[in-house]
Scaffold this active site. Sequence first.
Site, PDB file in Angstrom:
ATOM      1  N   ASP A 447       0.754  -1.055  -0.026  1.00 44.21           N
ATOM      2  CA  ASP A 447      -0.014  -0.015  -0.014  1.00 44.21           C
ATOM      3  C   ASP A 447       0.955   1.167  -0.013  1.00 44.21           C
ATOM      4  O   ASP A 447       1.709   1.298   1.021  1.00 44.21           O
ATOM      5  CB  ASP A 447      -0.814  -0.039   1.337  1.00 44.21           C
ATOM      6  CG  ASP A 447      -1.988   1.113   1.333  1.00 44.21           C
ATOM      7  OD1 ASP A 447      -1.946   2.098   0.515  1.00 44.21           O
ATOM      8  OD2 ASP A 447      -2.834   0.753   1.933  1.00 44.21           O
ATOM      9  N   HIS A 448       0.981   2.001  -1.001  1.00 44.05           N
ATOM     10  CA  HIS A 448       1.835   3.031  -1.192  1.00 44.05           C
ATOM     11  C   HIS A 448       1.407   4.213  -0.264  1.00 44.05           C
ATOM     12  O   HIS A 448       2.266   5.311   0.057  1.00 44.05           O
ATOM     13  CB  HIS A 448       1.913   3.476  -2.755  1.00 44.05           C
ATOM     14  CG  HIS A 448       3.184   4.121  -3.083  1.00 44.05           C
ATOM     15  ND1 HIS A 448       4.093   4.566  -2.282  1.00 44.05           N
ATOM     16  CD2 HIS A 448       3.876   4.276  -4.423  1.00 44.05           C
ATOM     17  CE1 HIS A 448       5.467   4.870  -2.892  1.00 44.05           C
ATOM     18  NE2 HIS A 448       5.129   4.752  -4.207  1.00 44.05           N
ATOM     19  N   ARG A 449       0.172   4.302   0.451  1.00 46.03           N
ATOM     20  CA  ARG A 449       0.185   5.093   1.303  1.00 46.03           C
ATOM     21  C   ARG A 449       0.683   5.075   2.645  1.00 46.03           C
ATOM     22  O   ARG A 449       0.978   5.935   3.315  1.00 46.03           O
ATOM     23  CB  ARG A 449      -1.375   5.415   1.845  1.00 46.03           C
ATOM     24  CG  ARG A 449      -2.549   5.520   0.467  1.00 46.03           C
ATOM     25  CD  ARG A 449      -4.015   5.252   0.989  1.00 46.03           C
ATOM     26  NE  ARG A 449      -4.044   3.852   1.310  1.00 46.03           N
ATOM     27  CZ  ARG A 449      -5.540   3.243   1.962  1.00 46.03           C
ATOM     28  NH1 ARG A 449      -6.258   4.291   2.037  1.00 46.03           N
ATOM     29  NH2 ARG A 449      -5.348   2.163   2.313  1.00 46.03           N
TER      30      ARG A 449
END
Length: 477
Positions: A447-449
């Site tokens: 998850d790039h968040r």
Amino acid sequence: MTIREFKMPDVGEGLTEAEILKWYVQPGDTVTDGQVVCEVETAKAAVELPIPFDGVVHALLFEEGTTVDVGQVIISVQTGEAEAPAPAAAAVEAAPAAAEPAPAARQPVLVGYGVSEASTKRRPRKAAPAPAVAAQNGTAAPVAAPAPAAPAAPAPLPAVPAQPAGERPLAKPPVRKLAKDLGIDLAAVVPTGDGGVVTREDVHAAAAAAITPQAAAPAAAPAAAPAAVAAPVAVAAAPVADASARETRIPVKGVRKVTAQAMVGSAFTAPHVTEFVTFDVTRTMKLVQELKADPDLAGLRINPLLLIAKAVLVAIRRNPDVNASWDEAAQEIVLKHYVNLGIAAATPRGLIVPNIKDAHAKSLGELSESLSSLVATARDGKTSPADMQNGTITITNVGVFGVDTGTPILNPGESAILAVGAIKLQPWVHKGKVKPRHVTTLALSFDHRLIDGELGSKFLADIAAVLEQPRRLITWA
């Protein structure tokens, strides 16, 4: 003599329906308190249902293969209890609300006994529109006529607001967790459940416009009339039996349904990034053979997946920020100081992801035992809902199918998933010479968040480094 009804129980995990897989009893059979009468499949597992009273089976209201909503009567039993001086149909309907001993009896849930009194009283609110439906069907007119049936509806109402606090939307705890995991504000979700309760389908619908669970509601409505069940089942089965048919339509339900909703929700909520690394695991394969011969590990299942799992745990210790989740409602990143390691398992009923609780605290032997137990339980279809909750990171071993790698989709609520490719002998440059070596490819989706490129790359590189040089299991641990 009186007729008692047994309803599809509420597992308390946000599940709203279950499919009847098999009946173990038939009309006329004698049953006793605690006897298993059927096996059902929920969206998470196959479970056997025990009946909570003695008697003789009067009727089975649904056929095998039928999907039944939680709270619907599935079997009626003739008991030896004295019948009240009222019509039989009215006595059956009024008994749960009026009789005092009924709430004291054990209430079955999909994983055994012990559901709270409040949870068993939430579903009867469905009975409010029942008189109009009964009049149309013409089969339950005696139930609508007696006045005592009306006061039964207000009884569950005090139990409903007990869970929500203040002005919060009505939703079960698992649904609230799902909303948090998917980054959905419950206050902005349009509820479709009874009494304005937000369902899992409502959350998934808010997470991605492609999901339309509302369309499933009308399809489930005919199930309210047991007499109408047999015909739809026969019609649905016809295309399957016809060998000349050019297409076969398979209802989306059970594990397949919840997997589809979870994957779409995850893909459209968490920005996925996938990185790959190909490397030499010859030393790890040699260590596997040495551990198999170790008398201290006799009787344990030692395989490459075990060491890969251990490598992931070591890499998490070196990069603890990857073990996190995103709380959209609170706008917070939740760092987990424990690792519930998910293992994707392909079962006859579909893909499930049970997890090993507190895997970070287990020795190699304990991790092996947990892996073996997890796989065996999954294959038997006995994985409980609790085993699939609160995972933090997952491993999916696509290599067992001969696949080199893949781009896995995150399990909702988790930060990363590691796909393990097939381990093959390949020509590889080793110490300046081309030699046959065991080589594999790992793919890490994250998850790039939560995880930026640097952190994700370091985490994946550390996993590969441990498996290239297994002594790092000691030096880095």
